[in-house]
Structure formats: structure tokens, C-alpha cells
Enzyme design. Sequence first.
Site, PDB file in Angstrom:
ATOM      1  CE  LYS A 147      -1.221   1.718   4.053  1.00  0.00           C
ATOM      2  NZ  LYS A 147      -0.129   2.152   4.985  1.00  0.00           N
ATOM      3  CG  HIS A 177       1.649  -4.193   8.304  1.00  0.00           C
ATOM      4  ND1 HIS A 177       1.289  -2.729   7.655  1.00  0.00           N
ATOM      5  CD2 HIS A 177       1.840  -3.934   9.703  1.00  0.00           C
ATOM      6  CE1 HIS A 177       1.201  -2.025   8.941  1.00  0.00           C
ATOM      7  NE2 HIS A 177       1.659  -2.950   9.975  1.00  0.00           N
ATOM      8  CG  ASP A 234      -0.791   6.146   6.772  1.00  0.00           C
ATOM      9  OD1 ASP A 234      -0.158   5.596   6.114  1.00  0.00           O
ATOM     10  OD2 ASP A 234      -0.335   6.230   8.106  1.00  0.00           O
ATOM     11  CG  HIS A 239      -3.517  -0.877   8.498  1.00  0.00           C
ATOM     12  ND1 HIS A 239      -3.162  -1.686   7.438  1.00  0.00           N
ATOM     13  CD2 HIS A 239      -2.648  -0.027   8.669  1.00  0.00           C
ATOM     14  CE1 HIS A 239      -1.882  -1.277   7.091  1.00  0.00           C
ATOM     15  NE2 HIS A 239      -1.551  -0.253   7.559  1.00  0.00           N
ATOM     16  CE  LYS A 344       2.597  -0.325  17.241  1.00  0.00           C
ATOM     17  NZ  LYS A 344       2.025   0.436  16.326  1.00  0.00           N
TER      18      LYS A 344
HETATM   19  C1  BG6 Z   1       1.465   1.752   8.254  1.00  0.00           C
HETATM   20  C2  BG6 Z   1       1.164   3.116   8.287  1.00  0.00           C
HETATM   21  O1  BG6 Z   1       0.826   1.164   7.092  1.00  0.00           O
HETATM   22  O2  BG6 Z   1       1.108   1.171   9.585  1.00  0.00           O
HETATM   23  C3  BG6 Z   1       1.859   3.887   9.354  1.00  0.00           C
HETATM   24  O3  BG6 Z   1       1.447   3.623   7.019  1.00  0.00           O
HETATM   25  C4  BG6 Z   1       1.699   3.072  10.682  1.00  0.00           C
HETATM   26  O4  BG6 Z   1       1.746   5.323   9.269  1.00  0.00           O
HETATM   27  C5  BG6 Z   1       1.810   1.676  10.444  1.00  0.00           C
HETATM   28  O5  BG6 Z   1       2.278   3.825  11.646  1.00  0.00           O
HETATM   29  C6  BG6 Z   1       1.315   1.025  11.824  1.00  0.00           C
HETATM   30  O6  BG6 Z   1       1.418  -0.441  11.674  1.00  0.00           O
HETATM   31  P1  BG6 Z   1       1.686  -1.193  13.092  1.00  0.00           P
HETATM   32  O7  BG6 Z   1       1.960  -2.462  12.624  1.00  0.00           O
HETATM   33  O8  BG6 Z   1       2.848  -0.500  13.761  1.00  0.00           O
HETATM   34  O9  BG6 Z   1       0.510  -1.197  14.045  1.00  0.00           O
END
Ligand code: BG6
Length: 491
Positions: A147, A177, A234, A239, A344
Site C-alpha cells: 500500500k 500488513h 494511511d 487496516h 500504542k
Molecule cells: C502503516 C502506516 O501502514 O502502518 C503507518 O503507513 C503506521 O503510518 C503503521 O504507523 C502502523 O503499523 P503497526 O504494525 O505498527 O500497527
Amino acid sequence: MANKIATRCDIMLFGALGDLAQRKLFPALYQLERAGLLAHGSRILGLARRELSTDDVRKALRERLKQHVKPEEFDSSVVEAFLQRVEYQILDFNDEAGFGVLNSWRDEENSELIVYLASPPAMYGVIARNLRSASCCTEKTRVVVEKPIGHDLESSRVINDELGEVYRESQLFRIDHYLGKETVQNLIALRFANNLFASQWDQNHISHVEITVAESVGIEGRWGYFDKAGQIRDMIQNHMLQLLCLIAMDPPSDLSADSIRDEKVKVLKALRRITPDMMETYVVRGQYTAGTSTGKPVPGYLEEEGANKRSETETFVALKVEIDNWRWSGVPFYIRTGKRLPEKLSQIIIHFKPAPHYIFDPDQKHLANNKLIIRLQPDEGMSLKILTKDQGLHKGMRLRQGPLELTFSEAFESERIPDAYERLLWEIMKGNQYLFVRRDEVEHAWHWVDRIIQNWSDGGDPPKRYAAGTWGPVASIAMITRDGRSWYEDA
Ligand code: BG6
């Protein structure tokens, strides 16, 4: 991961010196090596413009692996064996004639070819055409793309058409991902392996669903990319909608890629379009100002390095999403995601309806709703909040809400949780498409998201400010409070 070695593969990695390859792909491939899952003879050809030798690249990679692999998982002999598989070739991706060199590296008879495009999506078309001119690919070649596939429906169609000119859909592995995360795959197991939940998973039993994907980080030097995208492109378009689909989809008839993807597409098609008159109550966009993150002062979005001081790009989005079908009619999905939030945290909360007739002390009625909390990261696991009797003679029939708890790291102590890219790369090597996004999913997601973006540009309010280190603009709290509910951590 089940212990089945994939077939022998040649991996051409376009953009091998870029951040994604160095931070995620090479460490993931190293982990596959460590787990003994890279077939004997599998090779990786890194491709980029910089003038470097294979030795230079291996040397730099050794250092990067030290940074990105946990010390206890860094095994020097495995690293050396892995680096022997890696070669490097200078290549200008626009130079059609230059692609000829790839043929002399390729071992067509003995291995499958995987072409991984870790390059800007604008390059996908030209790389695909140049590979075709050089006759590098066959009908069995697998092509991996990242993406963002476009920045709206129209541009995503252009990219998909360009890829489609050269490859069939069954050859394309579009990465989101999140689908590679162990806990995200667990949603499929949770929902379709447990009849207990299967019979409760609809508007008769669920009152609403919350999905939160919060990050404490800011833009991390990616201002140039992020400012054009914003949080809606994004995170929401991909996601967040993927997570929503996995929660909302009907049971697939089997675990094949198309059965799963067909069901996800049905959900995307049933998302209620957000019209201008709904913007006020269904959509909140925010942008962070200076504040604190994990105890340290941090600048606001407009003060980040390279910032356009007048940007109205959102770093936070909260949405109330309605799904117009039999299963979910009247069950809102509240979803929110943002940068510079307090921690997070990715979690999904299923709020069940109360029992139809309540016979306990009325002052405890607020406890009555069961909740299933699915923690995607960190502290992966799930917790089912149920009511039991408070213990003790003098407590009468007092109720108490407590969790049935499953923390993966405790329950399956010996199994390390693999990174999403390890799983995804391994599935690509085996040729399984079920964790990858089909063209129509990407396009339906854009179709829905485009409408919100259009409403913003047709004169919506600018993003609402929130201080870094808070849970987003107060409007996001107001959005859910208006329905008599609250975000889980405020409950
Ligand atoms: C990415 C985004 O696809 O996913 C980022 O471009 C984001 O901005 C990231 O920080 C988050 O992924 P994860 O696996 O850290 O939750």
C-alpha cells in the site's frame, strides 16, 4: 508457523535499500532462515539505484539486522548463512534495457520467482512493463505490492490496470500488513472455530462494536508522504476497514482466498455511504498540537520537521460506521485511529446486549453487558467480561464483573509471536493468497472512503485540534456519547 518449508524461491526485491526492506523485509526473511523455513537454494536479489557492491550491501545489512532483531534472536551463524543468499544489483527502474541483466541471475528451472515491489507505487507499472519486455516473468511469477494502492479510487484503478496488463489477479499479492498479524488471523479462528460466538454474532446479541488503532508516535520523518495521505488514506482505507471486515463478514464456506475475500467484499459493499448531512455526527477528524508523549514534550503536527504550517491534513479520524445488512442492521461500529495518542494500542471491543430480563439489584444494571475485548497489540490476547456472584455470606446476590482471560504470551509461552511480514512472506513463498487483498476489495474501500474525503473538500470544517498525548479531539468522545455510549477506556 507450521513447519512446512516453502518451495525454492528467487526473490527480486525492488527498493532493497529503502526503509521497508531494511526495517521489515530483511529482518523477516532472516527470521524465516532462523526458523528453517527458507528452502535450500532460495536467493534474494536486492535492486536499487545506488552504486554498491554485494559485499557493501551484506555488510550494511549485518548492521541493520543487529538493530532490528532482538539480541536473543540474533544468531551470528544464521546471519552469515542468510547473507550468503543475498546479492545486489544496481538498476534504474526506468531503464528498460537494464532489466536484461535480471535474466542472467534468474534460475527459471529450479525455483519460483517472487518479485517484491518495495518501491513507490507510481513505479509499479513501469517495473511490470520492463520485466515483461525483458521476459523475466512467467505465468507462475508472484508479484508483491505494498500500500498505498493509489490515493483514491481513480488512481488505484490506474495502478491496478497497469499491473493487470502484465499479471493475472492470481499472481498479485497486495499487502495489508495487518492481515499478517497473528492476532488478526486469530479473529478468523475466534469467529469461525467457536460456535459459542458464531451464534451470538449479530444484531440480536451485539449492541455495538469499537475498533481502536492508536499510535503514540507522530510522523517519524515521513511528512512528505503523510501530509498527502492523512490518517484516512494511511490507516482507515486499508487496516481499519480490513479489521472491520473480519469482524463483520459472514462465515466463508472454506479458508480459500476467494471464499474469504468474497465475504469481505460483501461487507465493503454494505457500508452505508456517509453523505454531507451525516458528517457532523458520523465523522471526526483531528490534528495534533504540541503536547507530551510517553512523558516527553513533543511538537505539534504543524511544527514537525518539513511541515507546511497551513496543512489541514488529519492525524486522527473517528467514524461511526453502519453496515446495511441483516446481520448488522442497527449495530454501529465506532472506529478511531490516530497518531500521538497516549499509547500504542490496537483493540476491538464487542459489546453484547444485556440479558432480555433483568432480575438482580437494579443499581447494578450498568454492569449487565458482556464485553469481548480482543487485544491485537500489545499484550496480545482476549478477555471476556462476564458477571459472577460476589463471594461471601454477607454479599447476598451482589454481582461482580470479571474477565475470562487469555493472554497469548502466557498461554503459549514457548511460541514467539512472529512479525506480520514473516507470515506474509512465508505465505507468498507457498503461493497462498488468503492474507492478501484482492483488487475489488481495494476499490470498494476507496469508493467508500473517497466520499468522506470529498465531503471534507466540499467545505467541511478543518480538523479539530487535540494535544499530543490525549485520545483525540473531544468531538470523538461527543460522537459516541451522543448515542449513550463511551469509548472503552473512558467507561
Ligand atoms: C502503516 C502506516 O501502514 O502502518 C503507518 O503507513 C503506521 O503510518 C503503521 O504507523 C502502523 O503499523 P503497526 O504494525 O505498527 O500497527
